[in-house]
Design a protein around this motif. Structure first.
Motif, PDB file in Angstrom:
ATOM      1  N   ASP A 111       0.691  -1.155  -0.154  1.00 27.30           N
ATOM      2  CA  ASP A 111      -0.069   0.191  -0.154  1.00 27.30           C
ATOM      3  C   ASP A 111       0.838   1.235  -0.125  1.00 27.30           C
ATOM      4  O   ASP A 111       0.374   2.120  -0.240  1.00 27.30           O
ATOM      5  CB  ASP A 111      -0.795   0.081   1.224  1.00 27.30           C
ATOM      6  N   SER A 112       2.150   1.056   0.262  1.00 24.39           N
ATOM      7  CA  SER A 112       3.145   2.259   0.367  1.00 24.39           C
ATOM      8  C   SER A 112       4.537   1.604   0.309  1.00 24.39           C
ATOM      9  O   SER A 112       4.825   0.518   0.714  1.00 24.39           O
ATOM     10  CB  SER A 112       2.905   3.072   1.746  1.00 24.39           C
ATOM     11  N   ILE A 113       5.387   2.599  -0.016  1.00 23.76           N
ATOM     12  CA  ILE A 113       6.583   2.451  -0.296  1.00 23.76           C
ATOM     13  C   ILE A 113       7.237   1.926   1.201  1.00 23.76           C
ATOM     14  O   ILE A 113       8.349   1.281   1.368  1.00 23.76           O
ATOM     15  CB  ILE A 113       7.618   3.223  -0.955  1.00 23.76           C
ATOM     16  N   LYS A 114       6.777   2.638   2.134  1.00 26.69           N
ATOM     17  CA  LYS A 114       7.150   2.290   3.542  1.00 26.69           C
ATOM     18  C   LYS A 114       7.044   0.879   3.912  1.00 26.69           C
ATOM     19  O   LYS A 114       7.721   0.491   4.853  1.00 26.69           O
ATOM     20  CB  LYS A 114       6.321   3.174   4.399  1.00 26.69           C
ATOM     21  N   GLU A 115       6.178  -0.002   3.441  1.00 21.66           N
ATOM     22  CA  GLU A 115       6.339  -1.353   3.461  1.00 21.66           C
ATOM     23  C   GLU A 115       7.582  -2.258   3.090  1.00 21.66           C
ATOM     24  O   GLU A 115       8.068  -3.049   3.509  1.00 21.66           O
ATOM     25  CB  GLU A 115       4.951  -2.033   2.953  1.00 21.66           C
ATOM     26  N   LEU A 116       8.020  -1.552   2.130  1.00 23.41           N
ATOM     27  CA  LEU A 116       9.389  -2.046   1.450  1.00 23.41           C
ATOM     28  C   LEU A 116      10.739  -1.358   1.982  1.00 23.41           C
ATOM     29  O   LEU A 116      11.773  -1.883   1.882  1.00 23.41           O
ATOM     30  CB  LEU A 116       9.309  -2.031  -0.136  1.00 23.41           C
ATOM     31  N   LEU A 117      10.500  -0.123   2.544  1.00 30.78           N
ATOM     32  CA  LEU A 117      11.520   0.719   3.006  1.00 30.78           C
ATOM     33  C   LEU A 117      11.289   1.383   4.339  1.00 30.78           C
ATOM     34  O   LEU A 117      10.944   2.560   4.370  1.00 30.78           O
ATOM     35  CB  LEU A 117      11.847   1.834   1.990  1.00 30.78           C
ATOM     36  N   PRO A 118      11.078   0.555   5.186  1.00 38.35           N
ATOM     37  CA  PRO A 118      10.204   1.175   6.640  1.00 38.35           C
ATOM     38  C   PRO A 118      11.035   2.236   7.317  1.00 38.35           C
ATOM     39  O   PRO A 118      10.522   3.209   8.012  1.00 38.35           O
ATOM     40  CB  PRO A 118      10.134  -0.185   7.497  1.00 38.35           C
ATOM     41  N   LEU A 119      12.210   2.218   7.324  1.00 40.21           N
ATOM     42  CA  LEU A 119      13.160   3.114   7.993  1.00 40.21           C
ATOM     43  C   LEU A 119      13.913   4.112   6.965  1.00 40.21           C
ATOM     44  O   LEU A 119      15.018   4.338   6.775  1.00 40.21           O
ATOM     45  CB  LEU A 119      14.565   2.507   8.676  1.00 40.21           C
ATOM     46  N   LEU A 120      12.966   4.749   6.132  1.00 37.63           N
ATOM     47  CA  LEU A 120      13.361   5.472   4.802  1.00 37.63           C
ATOM     48  C   LEU A 120      14.169   6.837   5.356  1.00 37.63           C
ATOM     49  O   LEU A 120      13.843   7.387   6.390  1.00 37.63           O
ATOM     50  CB  LEU A 120      12.112   5.581   3.710  1.00 37.63           C
ATOM     51  N   PHE A 121      14.946   7.186   4.358  1.00 38.86           N
ATOM     52  CA  PHE A 121      15.691   8.523   4.424  1.00 38.86           C
ATOM     53  C   PHE A 121      14.874   9.392   3.661  1.00 38.86           C
ATOM     54  O   PHE A 121      14.666   9.329   2.502  1.00 38.86           O
ATOM     55  CB  PHE A 121      17.138   8.265   4.080  1.00 38.86           C
TER      56      PHE A 121
END
Length: 161
Positions: free
Chosen positions: A145-155
């Motif tokens: 549903d969001s890139i945050k699922e694939l990159l949870p600690l994003l910069f």
């Protein structure tokens, strides 16, 4: 010491028929783009298609170069083009499909780390999640549903302030 456990939520579809008509149409465009990829070195073709909130569909494919790492992934080709041509529009969905000339790809191929970071930039810019669907040539389709699922600690830009 503490431990942080991070979980990822994916929706798994076992066929394109289970997807909406819009998403199936995006996969068709991504497959067409995949076949136009310039992949003379890896023989690994990737196609991407994205849907903007104005209804435009943008495609991209991987572009290799003998001088590694001068090439560019399909996802970034599509996302960068979308923002260059339609900077005011939001990305609603992104679909990615891959095919190897050496073997059948049956597992979903997710965006690489660089692509995840690029997608994150635009998801943050538009303040709205981007649905991401990805698959191999055949087999299951994964959806986030969001890139945050694939990159949870994003910069992101808050780290630069």
């Amino acid at each position: 010491m503490k431990q942080l456990e991070i979980q990822t939520k994916l929706t798994i579809y076992n066929s394109k028929e289970a997807l909406s008509e819009t998403t199936r149409s995006l996969f068709l465009e991504a497959e067409k783009a995949r076949e136009r990829a310039y992949a003379p070195y890896s023989h690994f073709r990737v196609g991407a298609a994205l849907l903007l909130d104005n209804g435009e569909v943008i495609t991209g494919n991987n572009q290799e170069n003998a001088a590694y790492p001068s090439g560019l992934c399909a996802e970034r080709v599509a996302v960068f083009y979308a923002n260059a041509q339609y900077p005011q529009n939001k990305i609603i969905q992104l679909v990615v499909t891959a095919r190897s000339e050496k073997q059948e790809i049956k597992e979903p191929i997710s965006p690489c780390g660089s692509c995840r970071q690029a997608i994150a930039e635009y998801e943050i810019k538009q303040n709205q999640p981007i649905e991401i669907y990805f698959m191999g040539e055949t087999g299951n389709i994964y959806k986030t549903d969001s890139i945050k699922e694939l990159l949870p600690l994003l910069f992101d830009k808050k780290h630069l302030d």
